[in-house]
Scaffold this active site. Structure first.
Site, PDB file in Angstrom:
ATOM      1  N   GLU A 136      -9.662   2.693  -5.461  1.00  0.00           N
ATOM      2  CA  GLU A 136      -9.246   4.049  -5.102  1.00  0.00           C
ATOM      3  C   GLU A 136      -8.043   4.563  -5.921  1.00  0.00           C
ATOM      4  O   GLU A 136      -7.026   4.946  -5.362  1.00  0.00           O
ATOM      5  CB  GLU A 136      -8.923   4.101  -3.600  1.00  0.00           C
ATOM      6  N   ASP A 187       0.850  -1.190   0.000  1.00  0.00           N
ATOM      7  CA  ASP A 187       0.000   0.000   0.000  1.00  0.00           C
ATOM      8  C   ASP A 187       0.885   1.240   0.000  1.00  0.00           C
ATOM      9  O   ASP A 187       2.111   1.137  -0.031  1.00  0.00           O
ATOM     10  CB  ASP A 187      -0.964  -0.014   1.206  1.00  0.00           C
ATOM     11  N   HIS A 241      -2.732   3.211  -4.797  1.00  0.00           N
ATOM     12  CA  HIS A 241      -2.134   2.740  -3.534  1.00  0.00           C
ATOM     13  C   HIS A 241      -0.706   2.253  -3.756  1.00  0.00           C
ATOM     14  O   HIS A 241      -0.274   1.264  -3.157  1.00  0.00           O
ATOM     15  CB  HIS A 241      -2.999   1.634  -2.900  1.00  0.00           C
ATOM     16  N   GLU A 272      -4.689   1.075   9.812  1.00  0.00           N
ATOM     17  CA  GLU A 272      -4.199   2.425  10.081  1.00  0.00           C
ATOM     18  C   GLU A 272      -4.200   2.712  11.593  1.00  0.00           C
ATOM     19  O   GLU A 272      -3.288   3.349  12.118  1.00  0.00           O
ATOM     20  CB  GLU A 272      -5.073   3.481   9.402  1.00  0.00           C
ATOM     21  N   TYR A 327     -16.427  -4.480   7.583  1.00  0.00           N
ATOM     22  CA  TYR A 327     -15.105  -3.895   7.856  1.00  0.00           C
ATOM     23  C   TYR A 327     -14.851  -3.844   9.364  1.00  0.00           C
ATOM     24  O   TYR A 327     -15.539  -3.147  10.094  1.00  0.00           O
ATOM     25  CB  TYR A 327     -14.992  -2.499   7.225  1.00  0.00           C
TER      26      TYR A 327
END
Ligand SMILES: [Zn+2]
Length: 483
Positions: free
Chosen positions: A265, A134, A201, A399, A358
């Site tokens: 993304e 990533d 990413h 994260e 998630y």
């Protein structure tokens, strides 16, 4: 009344007369008879008979016997001295029952990953989707391109909302360690599906190899979370040579049927301004940059297919309308029903809905009941195409998660809830029953070093949900919502 405490709940349980007294001494293997019975069809099916004389398990495959044994372990761990006689006849609803761990944002040791793998195996999950690359770090040792190991695996600092750390953060799995995890999973009938996320990413890749971008850089391994505009250039042939080199090494490490190539993304700002990307669009007759992403993914998909592998992509890759039909699409955020459309057209889908599955979001935002009650049978997929839904996946992005203890709380019981959605037929699923059974099997998880969130945290009431969600999203302003 006796209750059969197995997670995921078996699809057929027939009570019988009598009880089996569990021997006080000796190992489970001493009173469990195993038989391979080729009349039992289904690679994951099994039978489990509890008789006064002992327990018999049978299956058509060693994998089926493994799942039978997981059920036996749970039965014994949740019974006091004796088990009523019964006959269990069981097989999964979906063939793909996955969990995903992000090791790019924070790095987890091989020892910690083995604990998460053991826990998933207890609930008969069969795929470990390993998010290894990533913007904030590259974690796969690639010998042909050593700068990935040296440069891409290190970020200068970390700044993820509540987590601020000065000083470098780094981590790489050697090829030996990657293979160790593959072998460990194989012994538990879990397939490792590695992910090389592209074309977006990829800040960490571009930090080491800026020539594969549109602008030439320079770039650095990102220290913050987010979506970044610099992505791999789809116009330069060298980009693809590099990708195929890296994938070639990945294939030698990971024997999986599936290889995840991301595709989520990816902003198109750089592609719009890049002469190479625009020339590619013209040469290929592509109407827009979304279709260019389709072209990009398709080249990698067909390269993989030529080597006997199937690509998995995140659902954004459907937007160009030209995705190779052999790809499997992972649904995470699909507002326009593109995944249902894909399945109705014959394409395969894995369901990992952001709002329900998630596990990096707090229980305040995604309470256990919400995860549990979600139905993976997408309602816009016509009944005859429901078979195109391969199964379910629970992802945990890291994260905000730095330790195994924190990850355990975020993932359990939610991973087990998703495992049950993948295994147990809809009419046999019940949230209250699940919560009770999960609490009964918790000691088995604890013995593995996995400590789930406490039951009082699973389903917060409305005010606690509001407060918890706000605290999660405003980590820099805790004084606003202080107790
Ligand atoms: Zn470009």
């Amino acid at each position: 009344m006796y209750r059969c405490n197995i997670v995921p709940r078996p699809n057929q349980i027939q009570p019988k007369e009598g009880i089996f007294a569990i021997p006080r001494e000796g190992r489970i293997e001493d009173f469990v008879t195993r038989t391979i019975d080729t009349r039992i069809s289904g690679a994951e099916s099994y039978r489990l008979n509890v008789c006064p004389e002992g327990i018999t398990i049978s299956a058509g495959t060693p994998r089926g016997l493994f799942y039978a044994m997981q059920s036996v372990r749970q039965l014994i761990a949740t019974s006091v001295g004796q088990i009523p006689c019964m006959c269990i006849c069981d097989e999964p609803t979906y063939p793909y029952r996955a969990f995903m761990i992000d090791c790019a944002r924070h790095f987890f040791s091989v020892a910690d990953l083995k604990k998460m793998i053991d826990a998933a195996a207890l609930f008969k999950m069969n795929v470990f989707h390993w998010h290894l690359t990533d913007d904030q770090g590259w974690r796969i040792e690639i010998k042909e391109h050593p700068r990935l190991t040296k440069i891409s695996s290190v970020r200068a600092s970390s700044d993820f909302g509540g987590i601020h750390a000065d000083g470098p953060y780094e981590g790489i799995y050697t090829q030996g360690q990657l293979r160790e995890i593959v072998d460990y999973c194989a012994e538990r009938y879990i397939e490792v599906v590695p992910e090389f996320d592209m074309p977006g990413h990829t800040s960490a890749v571009l930090a080491a190899y800026p020539a594969f971008s549109c602008t030439g850089g320079p770039f650095y391994v990102q220290t913050k979370q987010g979506i970044f505009q610099d992505i791999l250039c789809a116009g330069k042939e060298e980009t693809f040579h590099f990708l195929f080199d890296v994938l070639e090494e990945m294939l030698s490490i990971f024997p999986s049927r599936y290889i995840h190539i991301g595709g989520d993304e990816a902003p198109k700002v750089r592609w719009k301004a890049c002469l190479d990307c625009q020339a590619r669009m013209k040469a290929e007759g592509l109407p827009d940059e979304q279709a260019l992403q389709g072209y990009f993914m398709n080249r990698v998909i067909s390269w993989l297919r030529a080597r006997g592998r199937t690509a998995v992509v995140w659902n954004e890759s459907l937007r160009g309308g030209n995705l190779d039909p052999s790809a499997v699409v992972q649904m995470w955020m699909d507002k326009n029903g593109e995944c249902a459309h894909w399945a109705n057209g014959g394409g395969k889908v894995i369901v990992s809905d952001f709002y329900h599955y998630y596990c990096d979001y707090p229980y305040a935002m995604t309470p256990l009941w919400k995860t549990y009650r979600y139905r993976p049978a997408l309602k816009d997929v016509r009944p005859i195409y429901q078979k195109n839904i391969l199964g379910v996946e629970a992802p945990v992005w890291t994260e905000y998660i730095e330790t195994l203890a924190h990850m355990s709380e975020m993932c359990y019981p939610r991973f087990a809830a998703v495992a049950e959605a993948g295994w147990t037929r809809e009419e046999r699923r019940n949230a209250g029953s699940f919560e009770r059974r999960f609490q009964m099997v918790t000691p088995l998880l604890a013995a593995l070093g996995i400590h789930p969130a406490a039951p009082q945290l699973w389903n917060p009431h409305s005010f606690a949900r509001l407060k918890g969600t706000a605290q999660f999203f405003l980590p820099k302003l805790p004084f606003i919502i202080r107790n």
